[in-house]
Design a protein around this motif. Structure first.
Motif, mmCIF file in Angstrom:
data_model
loop_
_atom_site.group_PDB
_atom_site.id
_atom_site.type_symbol
_atom_site.label_atom_id
_atom_site.label_comp_id
_atom_site.label_asym_id
_atom_site.label_seq_id
_atom_site.Cartn_x
_atom_site.Cartn_y
_atom_site.Cartn_z
ATOM 1 N N PRO A 266 -7.125 93.280 96.554
ATOM 2 C CA PRO A 266 -6.497 93.834 95.350
ATOM 3 C C PRO A 266 -7.297 94.899 94.612
ATOM 4 C CG PRO A 266 -6.060 91.494 95.465
ATOM 5 C CD PRO A 266 -6.998 91.808 96.590
ATOM 6 N N ARG A 267 -8.610 94.798 94.610
ATOM 7 C CA ARG A 267 -9.420 95.763 93.852
ATOM 8 C C ARG A 267 -9.870 96.961 94.687
ATOM 9 N NH1 ARG A 267 -9.700 95.857 88.488
ATOM 10 N NH2 ARG A 267 -11.901 96.477 88.531
ATOM 11 N N ALA A 268 -9.715 96.914 95.991
ATOM 12 C CA ALA A 268 -10.174 98.013 96.849
ATOM 13 C C ALA A 268 -9.275 98.077 98.077
ATOM 14 C CB ALA A 268 -11.629 97.805 97.255
ATOM 15 N N ARG A 269 -8.310 98.975 98.050
ATOM 16 C CA ARG A 269 -7.320 99.060 99.116
ATOM 17 C C ARG A 269 -7.603 100.208 100.080
ATOM 18 N NH1 ARG A 269 -4.733 94.500 100.367
ATOM 19 N NH2 ARG A 269 -3.787 93.521 98.540
ATOM 20 N N HIS A 270 -7.529 99.894 101.385
ATOM 21 C CA HIS A 270 -7.470 100.899 102.441
ATOM 22 C C HIS A 270 -5.990 101.110 102.761
ATOM 23 C CE1 HIS A 270 -11.724 101.161 103.679
ATOM 24 N NE2 HIS A 270 -11.799 99.857 103.428
ATOM 25 N N VAL A 271 -5.519 102.352 102.647
ATOM 26 C CA VAL A 271 -4.126 102.666 102.942
ATOM 27 C C VAL A 271 -4.096 103.550 104.178
ATOM 28 C CG1 VAL A 271 -1.956 103.567 102.031
ATOM 29 C CG2 VAL A 271 -3.654 102.595 100.460
ATOM 30 N N TYR A 272 -3.549 103.027 105.265
ATOM 31 C CA TYR A 272 -3.454 103.758 106.525
ATOM 32 C C TYR A 272 -2.051 104.343 106.636
ATOM 33 C CZ TYR A 272 -7.519 100.767 107.308
ATOM 34 O OH TYR A 272 -8.718 100.110 107.182
ATOM 35 N N ALA A 323 -7.854 103.232 97.272
ATOM 36 C CA ALA A 323 -7.526 102.932 95.874
ATOM 37 C C ALA A 323 -8.506 101.890 95.351
ATOM 38 C CB ALA A 323 -6.091 102.421 95.751
ATOM 39 N N ALA A 324 -9.376 102.304 94.424
ATOM 40 C CA ALA A 324 -10.363 101.415 93.804
ATOM 41 C C ALA A 324 -9.954 101.179 92.352
ATOM 42 C CB ALA A 324 -11.758 102.036 93.877
ATOM 43 N N ALA A 325 -9.674 99.934 92.023
ATOM 44 C CA ALA A 325 -9.071 99.599 90.730
ATOM 45 C C ALA A 325 -10.040 99.777 89.569
ATOM 46 C CB ALA A 325 -8.565 98.164 90.754
ATOM 47 N N GLN A 326 -9.472 100.145 88.414
ATOM 48 C CA GLN A 326 -10.191 100.155 87.150
ATOM 49 C C GLN A 326 -9.638 99.026 86.284
ATOM 50 O OE1 GLN A 326 -10.898 104.049 85.323
ATOM 51 N NE2 GLN A 326 -9.851 105.027 87.048
ATOM 52 N N GLY A 327 -10.289 98.789 85.136
ATOM 53 C CA GLY A 327 -9.786 97.783 84.205
ATOM 54 C C GLY A 327 -9.680 96.416 84.846
ATOM 55 N N GLU A 328 -8.564 95.731 84.575
ATOM 56 C CA GLU A 328 -8.370 94.365 85.072
ATOM 57 C C GLU A 328 -7.122 94.263 85.937
ATOM 58 O OE1 GLU A 328 -8.395 91.759 81.681
ATOM 59 O OE2 GLU A 328 -10.571 91.949 81.391
ATOM 60 N N ILE A 329 -6.825 95.347 86.673
ATOM 61 C CA ILE A 329 -5.623 95.377 87.491
ATOM 62 C C ILE A 329 -5.974 95.189 88.966
ATOM 63 C CG2 ILE A 329 -5.589 97.864 87.986
ATOM 64 C CD1 ILE A 329 -2.540 97.765 87.426
ATOM 65 N N GLY A 330 -4.990 94.776 89.755
ATOM 66 C CA GLY A 330 -5.154 94.674 91.187
ATOM 67 C C GLY A 330 -3.866 95.047 91.891
ATOM 68 N N SER A 349 -14.168 96.735 93.667
ATOM 69 C CA SER A 349 -14.116 98.110 93.206
ATOM 70 C C SER A 349 -15.488 98.625 92.758
ATOM 71 C CB SER A 349 -13.090 98.249 92.074
ATOM 72 O OG SER A 349 -12.862 99.609 91.762
ATOM 73 N N LEU A 350 -15.476 99.758 92.062
ATOM 74 C CA LEU A 350 -16.680 100.489 91.693
ATOM 75 C C LEU A 350 -17.039 100.368 90.219
ATOM 76 C CD1 LEU A 350 -15.785 103.664 93.762
ATOM 77 C CD2 LEU A 350 -17.810 102.257 94.174
ATOM 78 N N THR A 351 -16.482 99.387 89.515
ATOM 79 C CA THR A 351 -16.825 99.218 88.109
ATOM 80 C C THR A 351 -18.213 98.587 87.984
ATOM 81 O OG1 THR A 351 -15.915 96.990 87.862
ATOM 82 C CG2 THR A 351 -14.385 98.832 87.596
ATOM 83 N N PRO A 352 -18.900 98.788 86.864
ATOM 84 C CA PRO A 352 -20.230 98.197 86.695
ATOM 85 C C PRO A 352 -20.247 96.689 86.885
ATOM 86 C CG PRO A 352 -19.844 99.851 85.007
ATOM 87 C CD PRO A 352 -18.541 99.684 85.736
ATOM 88 N N ALA A 353 -19.216 95.995 86.394
ATOM 89 C CA ALA A 353 -19.190 94.532 86.490
ATOM 90 C C ALA A 353 -19.115 94.051 87.930
ATOM 91 C CB ALA A 353 -18.004 93.977 85.697
ATOM 92 N N GLU A 354 -18.545 94.852 88.811
ATOM 93 C CA GLU A 354 -18.436 94.471 90.218
ATOM 94 C C GLU A 354 -19.613 94.963 91.050
ATOM 95 O OE1 GLU A 354 -13.845 94.929 91.282
ATOM 96 O OE2 GLU A 354 -14.480 96.208 89.611
ATOM 97 N N MET A 355 -20.170 96.114 90.669
ATOM 98 C CA MET A 355 -21.177 96.768 91.501
ATOM 99 C C MET A 355 -22.609 96.327 91.229
ATOM 100 S SD MET A 355 -19.911 98.865 93.733
ATOM 101 C CE MET A 355 -21.243 100.002 94.066
#
Length: 365
Positions: A266-272, A323-330, A349-355
């Protein structure tokens, strides 16, 4: 956006630095780890730097030791399979090829259970072929041990990323403590319950805070009992955020047009995409998600260093659109991924809380 600090202060540098601190030849101590006669890397799944600081009262030992220290970054995506492969190989996701929770290989491989269409894929997609680079444990001229739950013994991810070490199954926290303290060489130890509780109840929930407190007491007890010269390093594979809103790929027709396959989580999607559809898909995903995610094409993500250096055999595994999510969405899949779509706590995703994750070291005596 927090990009991975590959080559400077990322998870890729953790295991090589510890081996170098032990005097094992062939490795660089990029992180400046103190000299040790033996070293154990304890990976606490889901222990984010920001979460640790926000809940310092629940982890007084770890949070106290973190004062004045600098975190390290996960790679991208900030997810377990990718990070474990970096711990085991010292390589970026663009090099070791475990580019997400699920990715095209060329069938959609879910890397943690190593399954395709719900079926064990260890014979169909051989782990040692999916990740053919020598692991650090195969290269190291020292005794190495993998202390992890029995479920991970012989798993596709273990075979691909951690092969070369002697697997020692762990059945409880006391068992994990004993195996860490018995280490005479290099030990990779894994604890996953904090991540599990975070997925189910959310980071910061009562259950999560109690589990964090148990982890804190575990580390404090191990540090107090460390033999002279033995080192314990505590880190994590990623942080975690709440998922309070979702966009459902399985019901959002605008996201489906021109899409051949969708991977990641949900927070980091690969779209082929279908041949020739990449630009249209990129615009459609940007139009739907707008400022809720960083949506970029494959080449932009590679050029900006999301995956670090990318090998030729890994490039097809990266989505045409990321697609790398921001905020609290997935971006969920309620029909295809029912279990993951119901998570409360998520990452990738690439947010500070995750990285950002801790890297704390302790030497006995």
């Amino acid at each position: 956006m927090i990009l991975p600090r590959y080559g400077e202060r990322s998870l890729c540098e953790v295991t090589p630095s510890l081996l170098a601190a032990m005097g094992v030849p062939g490795f660089d101590n990029v992180l400046g780890v103190e000299r040790a006669v033996a070293a154990c890397l304890l990976v606490v799944d889901g222990l984010g730097w920001e979460l640790l600081n926000a809940h310092a009262q629940d982890a007084p030992f770890l949070s106290g030791q973190a004062v004045g220290k600098e975190p390290v970054t996960a790679g991208f995506p900030s997810t377990t399979a990718t990070s474990v492969a970096s711990f085991g190989t010292g390589m970026t996701s663009g090099q070791h090829g475990i580019v997400g929770y699920s990715f095209a290989a060329p069938d959609l491989l879910y890397a943690l259970p190593w399954r395709v269409d719900g079926v064990d894929a260890r014979e169909r997609l051989v782990p040692e072929e999916i990740q053919p680079l020598p692991t650090l444990f195969e290269r190291a001229e020292t005794e190495t041990t993998i202390a992890a739950p029995m479920l991970q013994r012989g798993s596709g991810l273990t075979r691909s990323a951690l092969r070369g070490g002697t697997f020692e199954p762990v059945f409880a926290l006391g068992d994990l403590t004993a195996k860490i303290l018995a280490n005479k060489g290099f030990c990779y130890a894994y604890h996953g319950d904090l991540d599990t509780v975070g997925h189910v109840y959310g980071p910061g929930s009562k259950a999560w805070r109690w589990q964090l407190n148990h982890v804190d007491q575990l580390v404090e007890a191990v540090v107090a009992a460390l033999p002279k010269g033995a080192l314990l390093a505590v880190t994590a594979d990623h942080g975690m955020v709440l998922m309070t809103s979702t966009v459902d790929f399985d019901t959002e027709s605008a996201l489906q047009q021109g899409v051949r396959l969708i991977g990641g989580e949900p927070r980091a999607r690969h779209v082929y995409t279908e041949p020739g559809a990449a630009e249209d898909v990129l615009k459609a995903w940007q139009g739907v998600l707008r400022d809720k995610a960083w949506v970029v094409g494959k080449e932009q993500a590679i050029d900006e260093g999301w995956f670090g250096p990318v090998s030729d055999h890994v490039r097809p595994r990266i989505g045409d659109v990321i697609a790398a999510a921001q905020g609290e969405i997935g971006v969920v899949r309620t029909s295809k991924e029912k279990f993951e779509s119901g998570f409360t706590g998520v990452h990738g995703s690439l947010t500070p809380a995750e990285m950002r994750v801790p890297f704390l070291t302790f030497v006995g005596g």
